[in-house]
Design a protein around this motif. Structure first.
Motif, PDB file in Angstrom:
ATOM      1  N   PRO A   6     -43.657 -22.888  52.919  1.00 28.76           N
ATOM      2  CA  PRO A   6     -42.279 -22.404  52.840  1.00 28.76           C
ATOM      3  C   PRO A   6     -41.276 -23.095  53.750  1.00 28.76           C
ATOM      4  O   PRO A   6     -40.098 -22.722  53.747  1.00 28.76           O
ATOM      5  N   PHE A  10     -37.324 -22.291  53.341  1.00 32.97           N
ATOM      6  CA  PHE A  10     -36.631 -21.450  54.306  1.00 32.97           C
ATOM      7  C   PHE A  10     -35.488 -22.184  54.996  1.00 32.97           C
ATOM      8  O   PHE A  10     -34.454 -21.591  55.306  1.00 32.97           O
ATOM      9  N   ALA A  22     -40.486 -12.876  47.826  1.00 31.40           N
ATOM     10  CA  ALA A  22     -41.949 -12.866  47.951  1.00 31.40           C
ATOM     11  C   ALA A  22     -42.442 -11.674  47.142  1.00 31.40           C
ATOM     12  O   ALA A  22     -42.281 -10.524  47.547  1.00 31.40           O
ATOM     13  N   VAL A 207     -38.025 -12.297  58.249  1.00 27.99           N
ATOM     14  CA  VAL A 207     -38.610 -11.730  57.029  1.00 27.99           C
ATOM     15  C   VAL A 207     -38.367 -10.231  56.986  1.00 27.99           C
ATOM     16  O   VAL A 207     -38.469  -9.547  58.018  1.00 27.99           O
ATOM     17  N   LYS A 250     -36.818 -14.557  53.756  1.00 26.99           N
ATOM     18  CA  LYS A 250     -37.889 -14.093  52.862  1.00 26.99           C
ATOM     19  C   LYS A 250     -37.774 -12.577  52.753  1.00 26.99           C
ATOM     20  O   LYS A 250     -37.729 -11.875  53.766  1.00 26.99           O
ATOM     21  N   ASN A 252     -39.603  -9.299  50.850  1.00 33.55           N
ATOM     22  CA  ASN A 252     -40.797  -8.872  50.129  1.00 33.55           C
ATOM     23  C   ASN A 252     -40.478  -7.791  49.095  1.00 33.55           C
ATOM     24  O   ASN A 252     -39.761  -6.838  49.401  1.00 33.55           O
TER      25      ASN A 252
END
Length: 307
Positions: A6, A10, A22, A207, A250, A252
C-alpha cells in the motif's frame, strides 16, 4: 499486474485527500463484487482478510481467489491481514503471499504493544511487506475482536509508538467501533484528536477501523424479511469523507458488506421460496456488494479514477 503493497497507494491518497477502501472478504462472491466495483471506478483496492475469514475459507483458497481477481482486473490490489492476533499469524500470512499485515497489540500494555509490533515489523520489512499497527481500542464486537469500551488514541503516545515500533501505518481510535451497533445517540468522531495526530505525524498514513455506515436501507430490507437488527447504526458517510481529508488513508468496511449480502439473500429467499439453487440468491447478493462498494469508492472514499 501482481499484488502490490500500500505504500504508493497511501502516498497518493494522503497527497490528494482521499482514502483507499479496505473491504473484508470471506468468499468468491464478495471478492467478485468488490473487484467489479473497483474496476468500474478505476480505484485501487485492499482485500482484507480477518482471522475468521482465514479459518472459514482457508488461506490457500483466499490467495487463489485473489490471484483470479488479479487475472480479471488490471488495477492495484493489496491483500491485507486484518487484526493479526500474534506474530505467528502475521508470519504465516507474510510467508503466504500477503503484501500487508496488521498486528493488533492494542489489548496489551503500551510497551508490550511496541515490542510485538516491532517483532512483526522486523520480519515483514525483510520480506518487503507493509505493517499496520493499532494504538487505542475500539468498542464493539466483530468476530474475535471485542472490547466493552473505547480507549481513544493519545496523540503524543502515537508519535512515540510509530518511532519506536517502526510500523508503516497506524489504526487510531477516535470514536468508530466494530460491528453494526456503533452509536446509541448522536454519532460523533473526535476530529480534534485526529487533527492533532496528523499535525504530530505529518505525511503519515492513518487508518480507521469500524467505519461501516450501516445503511438503513439494508437494515430495513433485512428486517422486513425476518431479521432482527433493531437499532443498528453506523458512522455517517460525511464524517468518513472528512476523515479522509485529514490524513486517514485507509478506511475499513466489513459490516456493510455483510448487511448488503444478507438483506438481498433474505429478500430473494422470501420472494422465491421455491428456489434452492445457491446461485439464485448469491447472484443478487454479489450485485448488492458491487453496488454498495461502488457507492463507497465514488461518494465516500473519493478514490475513483486514482489509477
Amino acid at each position: 499486474m501482481p499484488l502490490v503493497g500500500p505504500k504508493e497507494m497511501f502516498a497518493r491518497a494522503y497527497a490528494e485527500s482521499y482514502a483507499v477502501g479496505a473491504f473484508n472478504i470471506n468468499n468468491m462472491e464478495i471478492i467478485q463484487g468488490i473487484m467489479q466495483a473497483a474496476s468500474e471506478e478505476k480505484s485501487p483496492v485492499i482485500l482484507q482478510v480477518s482471522a475468521g475469514a482465514r479459518k472459514y475459507a482457508g488461506q490457500p483458497y483466499i490467495m487463489k481467489l485473489a490471484e483470479a481477481a488479479l487475472q480479471e482486473n488490471d488495477l492495484p490490489m493489496v491483500v491485507h491481514l486484518d487484526h493479526g492476533a500474534d506474530f505467528e499469524i502475521c508470519k504465516a500470512c507474510i510467508d503466504g503471499g500477503f503484501t500487508s499485515v496488521m498486528i493488533d497489540g492494542s489489548h496489551h500494555s503500551f510497551e508490550e504493544n511496541i515490542a510485538i509490533t516491532k517483532k512483526v515489523v522486523d520480519y515483514a520489512h525483510d520480506k518487503g511487506v507493509w505493517v499496520e499497527a493499532e494504538l487505542g481500542q475500539l468498542a464493539g464486537v466483530e468476530e474475535h475482536v471485542s472490547a466493552e469500551k473505547s480507549v481513544y488514541t493519545d496523540p503524543d503516545q502515537a508519535v512515540e509508538f510509530v518511532q519506536r515500533s517502526g510500523c508503516d501505518s497506524l489504526a487510531i481510535a477516535i470514536g468508530t467501533s466494530h460491528g453494526a451497533y456503533k452509536f446509541k445517540g448522536e454519532a460523533k468522531l473526535d476530529f480534534e484528536r485526529l487533527e492533532k495526530i496528523t499535525e504530530l505525524l505529518p505525511g503519515y498514513p492513518l487508518v480507521l477501523h469500524g467505519a461501516s455506515s450501516v445503511p438503513q436501507e439494508f437494515v430495513e430490507m433485512a428486517n422486513k424479511y425476518g431479521a432482527k437488527l433493531g437499532s443498528a447504526k453506523g458512522v455517517p458517510e460525511e464524517m468518513l469523507r472528512k476523515a479522509a481529508s485529514m490524513g486517514v488513508c485507509k478506511i475499513n468496511i466489513d459490516s456493510d458488506i455483510r448487511l448488503a449480502m444478507t438483506a438481498y439473500i433474505r429478500r430473494q429467499l422470501a420472494e422465491s421460496p421455491e428456489e434452492f439453487d445457491p446461485r439464485s440468491y448469491l447472484k443478487p447478493a454479489r450485485e448488492a456488494v458491487r453496488t454498495m462498494v461502488q457507492h463507497k469508492i465514488k461518494n465516500v472514499l473519493g478514490s475513483s479514477n486514482k489509477i
